[in-house]
Design an enzyme around this catalytic site. Structure first.
Site, mmCIF file in Angstrom:
data_model
loop_
_atom_site.group_PDB
_atom_site.id
_atom_site.type_symbol
_atom_site.label_atom_id
_atom_site.label_comp_id
_atom_site.label_asym_id
_atom_site.label_seq_id
_atom_site.Cartn_x
_atom_site.Cartn_y
_atom_site.Cartn_z
ATOM 1 N N ASP A 386 50.414 44.694 58.478
ATOM 2 C CA ASP A 386 49.837 44.554 57.140
ATOM 3 C C ASP A 386 48.522 45.313 57.087
ATOM 4 O O ASP A 386 48.174 46.061 58.001
ATOM 5 C CB ASP A 386 49.645 43.073 56.812
ATOM 6 C CG ASP A 386 48.669 42.401 57.772
ATOM 7 O OD1 ASP A 386 47.740 41.739 57.296
ATOM 8 O OD2 ASP A 386 48.827 42.553 59.001
ATOM 9 N N HIS A 737 57.801 45.663 62.628
ATOM 10 C CA HIS A 737 57.359 45.132 61.336
ATOM 11 C C HIS A 737 56.071 45.852 60.957
ATOM 12 O O HIS A 737 54.990 45.545 61.458
ATOM 13 C CB HIS A 737 57.121 43.623 61.437
ATOM 14 C CG HIS A 737 56.661 43.010 60.151
ATOM 15 N ND1 HIS A 737 57.483 42.843 59.070
ATOM 16 C CD2 HIS A 737 55.444 42.548 59.766
ATOM 17 C CE1 HIS A 737 56.809 42.295 58.076
ATOM 18 N NE2 HIS A 737 55.564 42.108 58.472
ATOM 19 N N ASP A 786 65.454 43.579 66.659
ATOM 20 C CA ASP A 786 64.718 44.815 66.369
ATOM 21 C C ASP A 786 64.941 45.161 64.901
ATOM 22 O O ASP A 786 65.716 46.045 64.565
ATOM 23 C CB ASP A 786 65.205 45.941 67.289
ATOM 24 C CG ASP A 786 64.374 47.210 67.137
ATOM 25 O OD1 ASP A 786 63.395 47.189 66.364
ATOM 26 O OD2 ASP A 786 64.711 48.226 67.776
ATOM 27 N N GLU A 795 56.737 42.103 65.318
ATOM 28 C CA GLU A 795 55.420 42.513 64.860
ATOM 29 C C GLU A 795 54.748 43.375 65.919
ATOM 30 O O GLU A 795 55.033 43.270 67.113
ATOM 31 C CB GLU A 795 54.561 41.281 64.573
ATOM 32 C CG GLU A 795 53.209 41.588 63.953
ATOM 33 C CD GLU A 795 52.418 40.337 63.625
ATOM 34 O OE1 GLU A 795 51.565 40.400 62.735
ATOM 35 O OE2 GLU A 795 52.658 39.291 64.259
#
EC number: 3.2.1.91
Length: 895
Positions: A386, A737, A786, A795
């Site tokens: 993020d 991610h 995955d 992540e």
């Protein structure tokens, strides 16, 4: 050897979505008479009749809460359905969703939508097919009309639509059930016989890499280290193995060591110990000649002293890629596909980070009031997938990079590799400063901006904001400069303030000879932070339902005794002041190095019972390393005790390695949830840092062997045959991610650069994707997918890549250093005649040597067996050894 086999039907999902899962995850091609031909359907799960639902999964947003399961349909034997439980309807219709992603709609194609849906309460459902992210264009939605559901009555929908827009590979089939659509909670909604049919579409047939019976480090092994492979076999008897080179010639053979059932993977395993084979080369592989199997082999691997030479630089490059507030550009990005504009520099649509306000007062922070002000908090590293920036996570990450440099400086290799100026590929190279310190400084400068000034709020001046991130989560497939979300400073915390004090004190002593002004400023701000933390010792970053933002991770921590100890250690080593010395010596964590966190009390609740030494929430081990490494005024006996405690912790992990079938240093957690935790791979990496220091302080090569075992697990010798690192191994990490490196979201986004490590197996099922894809009774070591949507297993973060960089650099550079009292690992001690490695030379060695020469399938120490030192082991050596045992020869080697 049959290295690949063809799979079709639903197993194509592994390629279409670019994932690799345990074979139990996949549903087979359904033969439903109610639905069109499976091969012409864009969906990969339609009937749920095998008890599986992936890639269908749920999504919660803006207060929504739900759960899901595949259940039997009452009164319909053999028929199952996807059941969604709406627990809290949330604020909006999209607060509760069930969806299927990975859909491409092609311009001009006509599609047939079909599904059957019902509920146990009167409610409405909004169904749509459209974009996964902004601008959320909808291509089909029943003309914007929700469907009305009557309790107990099935509704079957069948509609056609034509894709009149350009081809779009970012689509999802979604059902919204929250907000104004919902019934009184809780209630159930069922979905079955769902289809998206296109007669012009044909599911592709692809090749999928099978899992071999022999699991190895898919990159390779260091010549001097112990080398193990793990064989998956239920045989209780030893199996013959052969090691072949790239020319398919047998170079070594022996018999496996049966180990039985491995608890964490539920595999029955054997070991292959080929430690004595040290010949460097590429493309080695194992074969099991007596095993009748299509997978009786291993992936290829190398034996080389430089297997980590490139990997360490790739691992460090991650931090440049994650910089905020600067364009990522060539020649530093490694490829044009990884370049991007600067993010969060106050240019629309960004709402940060040049003028970020404090979080508005609400019930969530009723006990932690803060004044309104704005701060420029540009720079730093994006924490993970993020766009948030977190002081506590950044703290342990930046400490690890600076510790790499400090150790290199003390060990006399700071003028080499990543440590020297010009060694890394970053914009600051050749500026006169060590490159790794330049990279760390990018984060430290951001930290400084997170400290509260007297002008902003005199009541908490010196304290540090816990984090800064978006108001709400953004979708995957969004570059930082495209982020439209408002951003806020979350309230200060004692934990963040002490992370700040510790790392700025560390930075001050490392920069004092390069930039005294910067170093002095770091130390001044660190001491201000220390005093502020003493004044406010219990402002905790607690976990509350909204503490994630929901646009960021909570990083809750309600015990900070470990952070106080760590900060005192760093401040003392930098300043020598008695204030800090007295504090750390009176801490319950004095000289502590956890082997399993929480054993001595005080560790963060999330970490109690977990095997490991330190995390962002449990930091006392960082302070102990600093005391053990850097010259300071503590008594010599205390420094030695710190070093002994480091070795003792490492010894316990070596015991774990010997118990584990795949030879890894962690075991299942001993807390109420058990299994493997979020970021399990990072626990192993941090353990390897401690093993490295154990080798530095003792010279015992068993700790190096433990590090090699840890790396082998991470690079493929595991229950999933998975390398958890991008760009390395036959089955590398491909879909982390991340909001930029997400080709699963859209082909317009690049695959990740090499050298990034994933969090790895997490058996606590903490995201909808892993929950949908993996059965709850899956062994903990196999609870991984995955997939870009699995944030709890796939992540990537700064505090995981930092120890990965530390460990790869250490293993690559170990030949540059001989530890005090230690043996150069490139030149292990040779005991001529001790063929079986038991430390003695007697008739059992002659028997072992004879069996080896006759190719009886045993392994020996070939260096010791070469008793005439001619570089070969043959019958001449056997004759000489027999004469030595009979005392006809006094000394070996004998030429």
């Amino acid at each position: 050897m049959n290295f690949r086999r063809m799979l079709c039907a639903a197993i194509v999902l592994t390629i279409v979505l670019s994932i690799m899962l345990p074979s139990t995850v996949f549903a087979l091609e359904d033969k439903s008479s109610k639905l069109p031909d499976y091969k012409n359907d864009l969906l990969y799960e339609r009937t749920f009749d095998e008890g599986l639902c992936f890639p269908w999964h749920t999504c919660e947003d803006s207060g929504g809460k739900c759960d899901f399961a595949v259940v039997d349909v009452p009164g319909e034997p053999g028929n199952k359905a996807f059941r969604l439980t709406v627990i809290d309807k949330g604020q909006n219709k999209w607060s509760v969703q069930m969806r299927h992603r990975g859909i491409t709609l092609e311009q001009g194609h006509t599609y047939t939508v079909r599904f059957t849906i019902w509920s146990d309460k009167s409610c409405r459902v909004y169904a749509k097919i459209g974009q996964m992210g902004e601008p959320y264009t909808e291509y089909w939605n029943n003309n914007w009309n929700p469907f009305n559901l009557t309790p107990g009555q099935k509704l079957t929908v069948e509609q056609n639509f034509t894709m009149n827009y350009p081809t779009d590979d970012t689509c999802e089939f979604t059902f919204h059930l929250g907000g104004e659509l919902a019934a009184g909670t809780p209630y159930y909604v069922y979905l079955d016989d769902v289809s998206l049919y296109d007669p012009r579409f044909v599911k592709p047939v692809e090749y999928v890499l099978p899992q071999p019976d022999v699991r190895v480090n898919q990159v390779g092994y260091l010549p001097f280290a112990k080398k193990y492979a793990t064989v998956v076999s239920s045989s209780t008897s030893p199996l013959k193995w052969q090691l072949l080179n790239s020319a398919n010639q047998v170079v070594l053979e022996g018999n496996t060591i049966p180990k039985g059932l491995d608890k964490d993977s539920q595999d029955y395993v054997h070991w292959i110990d080929f430690s004595n084979f040290k010949t460097e080369g590429k493309g080695y592989y194992f074969k099991l000649p007596t095993v009748n199997s299509d997978t009786n082999y291993s992936h290829p691997f190398d034996i080389s002293a430089d297997i980590y030479s490139k990997m360490k630089f790739d691992a460090l490059a991650f931090f440049y890629h994650k910089r905020s507030g600067i364009p990522i550009e060539m020649p530093y990005a490694g490829g044009e596909q990884w370049t991007r504009p600067a993010g969060h520099i106050g240019i629309e649509p960004n709402k940060g980070d040049t003028n970020v306000p404090t979080w508005p007062q609400d019930d969530e922070y009723a006990g932690r009031p803060q004044k309104y002000y704005t701060k420029d908090v540009t720079g730093g590293w994006y924490d993970a997938g993020d766009h948030g920036k977190y002081v506590v996570n950044g703290g342990i990450a930046v400490w690890t990079l600076m510790n790499m440099y400090e150790r290199a400086k003390i060990r006399g290799i700071a003028n080499q590799g990543a440590y020297k100026d010009g060694g890394m590929n970053i914009p600051e190279r050749n500026n006169g400063y060590p490159d790794i310190l330049d990279e760390a400084r990018w984060e430290i400068e951001f930290f400084k901006k997170m400290q509260v000034t007297e002008k902003e709020d005199p009541s908490i001046a010196g304290m540090v904001h816990h984090k800064i991130h978006d108001f709400r989560w953004t979708a995957l497939g969004m570059l930082p400069h495209e982020d439209p979300q408002p951003r806020y400073l979350r309230p200060v915390s004692t934990a963040a303030t002490l992370n700040f004090a510790a790392t700025l004190a560390q930075s001050a002593r490392l920069w004092k000879d390069y930039d005294p002004t910067f170093a002095a400023d770091c130390l001044e701000k660190a001491e201000i932070a220390w005093q502020a933390a003493l004044k406010h010792p219990d402002i905790y970053a607690e976990y509350t339902p909204g503490s994630g933002g929901p646009g960021g991770g909570p990083y809750n921590d309600d015990y900070v005794g470990d952070e106080f100890y760590w900060a005192a250690c760093e401040l003392y080593v930098t300043t020598g002041k008695d204030e800090y010395k007295n504090y750390l010596m009176n801490s319950p964590h004095y000289l502590e190095m956890p082997a399993k966190m929480g054993e001595n009390g005080g560790a963060n609740g999330e970490d109690n019972g977990l095997w490991g030494c330190f995390t962002w929430g449990t930091t006392q081990g960082l302070g102990t390393i600093t005391l053990a490494l850097v010259e300071n005024g503590l008594p010599a006996t205390d420094i030695q005790k710190a070093r002994n405690n480091i070795a003792k912790a490492a010894d316990r992990w070596l015991e774990n390695i010997e118990e584990q079938g795949y030879r890894l240093p962690i075991k299942q957690a001993e807390d109420e949830r058990g299994g493997y935790p979020w970021g399990s791979n990072s626990f192993i990496l941090n353990q390897m840092i401690v093993m490295g220091y154990a080798y530095d302080f003792t010279g015992n090569s068993k700790y190096l062997d433990g590090m090699q075992d840890g790396m082998s697990y991470l690079l493929g010798r595991n229950g999933l045959d998975q390398s958890y690192v991008t760009g390395y191994g036959e089955r590398p990490l491909q879909n982390p991610h991340d909001r930029f490196w997400t080709p699963q979201t859209s082909k317009k986004f690049p695959a990740p650069p090499p050298g990034i490590i994933a969090g790895g197996p997490n058996s606590r099922f903490e995201d909808p994707t892993i929950t949908a894809a993996v059965k709850k009774d899956t062994p903990p070591q196999k609870c991984y997918i995955d997939h870009t949507d699995s944030w709890s297993t796939n992540e990537i973060t700064v505090n995981w890549n930092a120890p990965f960089a530390w460990v790869t650099a250490y293993l690559d550079e170990i030949d540059l250093i001989t530890p005090p009292g230690g043996v150069d690992p490139e030149e292990p001690e040779v005991i001529y005649g001790d063929c079986n490695g038991d430390g003695k030379v007697n008739s059992t060695d002659a028997v072992a040597l004879k069996r080896y020469i006759l190719r009886s399938g045993i392994s020996i120490n070939t260096d010791n067996a070469d008793v005439n030192a001619d570089g070969r082991v043959n019958s001449t050596d056997l004759a000489i050894l027999k004469r030595y045992i009979l005392k006809e020869i006094d000394v070996l080697p004998h030429k």
